[in-house]
Write a protein that holds these residues in place. Structure first.
Motif, short mmCIF file in Angstrom:
data_model
loop_
_atom_site.label_atom_id
_atom_site.label_comp_id
_atom_site.label_asym_id
_atom_site.label_seq_id
_atom_site.Cartn_x
_atom_site.Cartn_y
_atom_site.Cartn_z
N TYR A 616 1.65 84.19 23.72
CA TYR A 616 2.45 83.47 24.71
C TYR A 616 1.91 82.07 24.94
CZ TYR A 616 4.90 82.18 28.93
OH TYR A 616 5.68 81.50 29.85
N LEU A 617 0.60 81.95 25.06
CA LEU A 617 0.01 80.62 25.25
C LEU A 617 0.33 79.70 24.06
CD1 LEU A 617 -1.90 78.69 26.79
CD2 LEU A 617 -3.79 79.71 25.53
N LEU A 618 0.23 80.24 22.86
CA LEU A 618 0.50 79.43 21.68
C LEU A 618 1.93 78.92 21.64
CD1 LEU A 618 -1.43 81.40 18.92
CD2 LEU A 618 -1.85 79.04 19.59
N VAL A 619 2.91 79.80 21.89
CA VAL A 619 4.30 79.37 21.78
C VAL A 619 4.72 78.49 22.94
CG1 VAL A 619 4.91 81.41 20.43
CG2 VAL A 619 5.24 81.44 22.90
N ALA A 620 4.18 78.76 24.16
CA ALA A 620 4.60 77.97 25.32
C ALA A 620 4.03 76.57 25.28
CB ALA A 620 4.18 78.68 26.61
N VAL A 621 2.82 76.41 24.77
CA VAL A 621 2.17 75.10 24.77
C VAL A 621 2.54 74.29 23.53
CG1 VAL A 621 -0.06 73.91 24.70
CG2 VAL A 621 0.27 75.86 26.22
N ALA A 622 2.60 74.94 22.37
CA ALA A 622 2.71 74.16 21.13
C ALA A 622 3.79 74.62 20.17
CB ALA A 622 1.35 74.18 20.42
N LEU A 623 3.83 75.90 19.82
CA LEU A 623 4.71 76.33 18.74
C LEU A 623 6.18 76.20 19.10
CD1 LEU A 623 2.82 79.45 17.34
CD2 LEU A 623 2.77 77.08 16.56
N GLY A 624 6.53 76.40 20.36
CA GLY A 624 7.92 76.19 20.78
C GLY A 624 8.36 74.74 20.61
N PRO A 625 7.60 73.77 21.18
CA PRO A 625 7.97 72.36 20.96
C PRO A 625 7.92 71.93 19.50
CG PRO A 625 6.51 72.56 22.86
CD PRO A 625 6.56 73.91 22.21
N VAL A 626 6.98 72.46 18.71
CA VAL A 626 6.93 72.09 17.30
C VAL A 626 8.19 72.58 16.58
CG1 VAL A 626 5.74 72.54 15.12
CG2 VAL A 626 4.43 71.94 17.14
N THR A 627 8.62 73.81 16.89
CA THR A 627 9.87 74.33 16.31
C THR A 627 11.05 73.47 16.72
OG1 THR A 627 8.97 76.58 16.39
CG2 THR A 627 11.35 76.35 16.11
N GLU A 628 11.10 73.08 17.99
CA GLU A 628 12.18 72.22 18.45
C GLU A 628 12.16 70.88 17.73
OE1 GLU A 628 13.90 70.04 22.48
OE2 GLU A 628 12.02 71.17 22.57
N GLN A 629 10.96 70.32 17.53
CA GLN A 629 10.87 69.03 16.84
C GLN A 629 11.40 69.13 15.42
OE1 GLN A 629 6.90 67.16 15.84
NE2 GLN A 629 7.64 65.65 17.32
N TRP A 630 11.08 70.21 14.73
CA TRP A 630 11.57 70.39 13.36
C TRP A 630 13.09 70.48 13.35
CZ3 TRP A 630 14.00 74.54 10.76
CH2 TRP A 630 14.02 74.42 9.36
N LEU A 631 13.67 71.24 14.31
CA LEU A 631 15.12 71.36 14.39
C LEU A 631 15.78 70.02 14.74
CD1 LEU A 631 15.30 74.75 16.34
CD2 LEU A 631 15.92 74.39 13.95
N VAL A 632 15.17 69.29 15.67
CA VAL A 632 15.72 68.01 16.11
C VAL A 632 15.72 67.01 14.96
CG1 VAL A 632 15.24 65.98 17.55
CG2 VAL A 632 15.26 68.26 18.56
N ARG A 633 14.61 66.90 14.24
CA ARG A 633 14.55 65.92 13.16
C ARG A 633 15.55 66.25 12.06
NH1 ARG A 633 10.10 62.81 12.76
NH2 ARG A 633 11.36 61.82 11.15
N ARG A 634 15.74 67.54 11.77
CA ARG A 634 16.75 67.93 10.78
C ARG A 634 18.14 67.55 11.26
NH1 ARG A 634 16.41 71.73 6.82
NH2 ARG A 634 18.41 72.60 7.50
N ARG A 635 18.44 67.80 12.53
CA ARG A 635 19.77 67.51 13.05
C ARG A 635 20.02 66.01 13.13
NH1 ARG A 635 23.74 70.20 16.11
NH2 ARG A 635 25.49 68.77 16.21
N LEU A 636 19.02 65.23 13.54
CA LEU A 636 19.19 63.78 13.60
C LEU A 636 19.45 63.20 12.21
CD1 LEU A 636 16.41 62.75 16.17
CD2 LEU A 636 18.86 62.94 16.57
#
Length: 692
Positions: A616-636
């Protein structure tokens, strides 16, 4: 007193470590044997506590020694020179234009064509012309000046010329203050006292340890060269000027120089209490004609354009526009009519000429203009001048009316945590472990929705950091206790956690063969172990995010774009915090369940619960935003908003003289060019980011 308490606590932990090891491995009375396993979780807890104590002792280091301060001074001088002199001044548009046009320097050439008029409040007035020293004028004005001029007149270039001469002096004289170039546009995001802002910028922009930066500022060892007072948002400009004035009043012997557009400076309620004012004069027609004559055939196209359109002479008083005109009309005069005014047509001709002379096989001219327009629009929307990769977020795309990447990344993180815990639980605990996994996934989704979580939009927003940011010493015990109280005060999270823990307890109760009170105590142990682990995971996550919130983004310019520098910092922080959290929560759950059942049952349950807390600590602090960044950059990239990867395009824009790289970011060669691209954006504008 703090050092004494830390030493005592360290000694106690070391003693307990030895005792726990002897108990776990030594020979004990037979009646103690069934409870021998309890020593192992206790050993884990003691090791974790000893690790925390040693980390705190390491952070409470002695003051910076002379050797390290000398090394830090050399590092800072080198970085200021590389970031601003080598990367900006020596690659300024004026110099690059001379290279592009093939203008050769002669012995009687001036470094720059403009004239400086200096006024001291004691009555001195003088003019700096020819090859005179800017630093010499700075000394005559008692080393506290404001540099004024019209847009594009050469204010930043003059400031950087001063920086170069001061860096040379500081390298010769170890007692001279260190000149540091900073842009004031970021001050308005937090509006702290100038000393705190300077210390934070030295840490963020130049990588200087915060304690060293604060010590230098307090002792007057830093010479601030502050650019862009006019770039501070208008509603905060007077506050910024007041903060500079207060800093100068507190440290009157610290030299300082500030750049501002002349009109914006005259609108301030009170001017800066400096000793001198340097005003850059507009170029006169004789100066311009002399410059054109000395340039020879390289500027024949510009001379022809001025002859064909007499109205272009109104722009030649600005060195920036004169340089742009030299590049724009290198191929001869263009049409004298078209959409927009003369200034817009001039910038359009400049952009088209540079893209035509420096074509790229990947980026078509219309694509490059669109990407730069998005970049300019977003920088203007956020009232920033320096672009860094952490600024890119989902709200850059006009086609995203809902935060789909944010929601999808949270959903994927919840499924990942639930699946991992379910697989581990099924292997160690049987089918009740599947219930633990499903409950962990549901709680992760609820925690990411209702508890502490930061998506890319929040991470990109500098306004979120507190105004009283200070050199930080992390106190995990205090921070975790505070966050634990906050979690307990969140009714939705608290009751959901209690209910989820009851589900876990019931799942084990249905398969438990213990009758009566022993069975009920076992169910209570499973319930309480999962409840405590979840609450601690939420609290430690909140404490970690708060510490990141205070520390701010890191410096440096790594070539890898995903994760970006701020997310890479989060990954490091989460990777350091997850193992201790998993060990502590696992040990607590193991102690509770082992006391009600067997030690083996406790250890298996503790492993599953600890894995959930750490995940939970890993996904809430880092892995969730990193996944979002990957999705955002692909979509942009798919929407044509920004290319992927982005850095090669930014480097290409530097080659085309649209951008300059500064440290870990990029800036437009001038704010007027930023405004030109921002106005060209051919999509609906997004909502303006509010300022506090």
């Amino acid at each position: 007193m703090r050092r004494v308490a830390t030493v005592v606590l360290s000694v106690v932990c070391v003693t307990l470590l030895g005792v726990a090891t002897n108990v776990a491995t030594g020979a004990l009375p037979a009646r103690w044997t069934p409870h021998l396993w309890l020593a192992w979780p206790a050993l884990v807890v003691v090791v974790a506590a000893l690790t925390v104590v040693e980390v705190r002792r390491a952070r409470e280091s002695a003051p910076v020694t002379g050797v390290t301060a000398t090394h830090a001074r050399r590092v800072l001088l080198d970085r200021v020179r590389r970031y601003w002199i080598t990367s900006v001044l020596e690659r300024s548009l004026h110099r690059e234009a001379r290279i592009q046009l093939g203008i050769t320097a002669s012995a009687d050439d001036r470094r720059y064509p403009w004239t400086l008029r200096a006024t001291h409040r004691g009555g001195f007035t003088g003019v700096l012309d020819g090859g005179a020293s800017v630093a010499g004028l700075f000394e005559r004005l008692d080393r506290a000046v404001v540099i004024l001029g019209a847009p594009g007149s050469g204010k930043t270039t003059t400031l950087l010329e001063l920086a170069r001469e001061l860096i040379d002096a500081a390298e010769r004289d170890p007692d001279a203050p260190i000149p540091v170039v900073l842009n004031l546009s970021s001050w308005a995001t937090r509006r702290p006292p100038l000393e705190q802002w300077l210390a934070a910028e030295l840490t963020e922009r130049y990588g200087i340890p915060s304690r060293q930066a604060s010590a230098w500022i307090e002792s007057g060892a830093i010479l601030p060269l502050l650019d862009g007072l006019d770039e501070v948002v208008a509603t905060r400009r007077d506050e910024c000027a007041a903060a500079i004035a207060a800093f100068h009043a507190r440290q009157p012997l610290t030299p300082i120089a500030v750049c501002c557009r002349e009109w914006e400076y005259r609108q301030l309620r009170a001017g800066l209490p400096v000793y001198g004012t340097v005003t850059i004069q507009p170029l006169t027609r004789p100066q311009i004609e002399r410059y054109l004559d000395r340039s020879g055939p390289a500027l024949a196209g510009l001379r022809a354009a001025l002859t064909a359109d007499e109205g272009l002479w109104e722009f030649t008083g600005s060195p920036l526009l004169l340089t742009i005109m030299g590049l724009a009309y290198a191929d001869g005069p263009g049409p004298t009519a078209g959409p927009g005014g003369r200034r817009t047509r001039l910038f359009t001709r400049y952009v088209e000429t540079m893209l035509r002379h420096r074509p790229h096989p990947t980026y078509r001219p219309e694509q490059a203009i669109q990407y730069l327009s998005v970049l300019g629009h977003e920088l203007r929307r956020r009232q920033q001048t320096i672009f860094v990769l952490d600024l890119v977020a989902s709200d850059w795309s006009p086609r995203w009316v809902t935060p789909s990447a944010d929601l999808l990344s949270r959903a994927l993180a919840s499924v990942a945590v639930g699946g991992l815990v379910a697989l581990l639980g099924a292997g160690l605990l049987g089918w009740p472990g599947l219930a633990v996994g499903a409950t962990a996934g549901a709680l992760t989704a609820l925690g990411l929705a209702l508890a502490e979580y930061e998506n890319l939009v929040l991470i990109a927003s500098r306004e979120r950091r507190p105004e009283d940011r200070r050199p930080l010493r992390v106190d995990w015990v205090t921070d975790t206790a505070r966050e634990l109280r906050a979690v307990a005060g969140n009714t939705g999270i608290t009751w959901a956690t209690v209910a989820a823990a009851l589900v876990v307890g019931l799942a084990f109760g249905l398969t438990d063969e213990l009758p009566g009170w022993p069975g009920m105590l076992a169910e209570l142990a499973y319930w309480l172990g999962f409840l405590l682990a979840t609450l601690l995971a939420l609290a430690v996550t909140g404490a970690t995010l708060f510490d990141l919130y205070l520390v701010g983004p890191p410096g440096g310019a790594p070539r890898r774009e995903i994760p970006s520098p701020a997310l890479r910092q989060r990954l490091r922080s989460a990777a350091m915090g997850a193992p201790p959290l998993g060990l502590v929560t696992g040990a607590l759950a193991a102690l509770l369940v082992g006391s009600a059942r067997t030690g083996a049952d406790g250890l298996r349950y503790g492993a599953v619960v600890g894995a959930f807390a750490a995940s939970y600590l890993l996904v809430a602090v880092a892995l969730g935003p990193v996944t979002e960044q990957w999705l955002v950059r692909r979509r942009l990239a798919r929407d044509g908003v920004l290319p992927r990867p982005l850095r090669p395009f930014l480097d290409y824009a530097v080659q085309c003289l649209f951008l300059r790289d500064v440290g870990d970011g990029y800036i437009f060669v001038h704010r007027e060019l930023l405004e030109f691209f921002a106005d060209r954006l051919t999509r609906p504008s997004t909502q303006v980011v509010p300022r506090p």
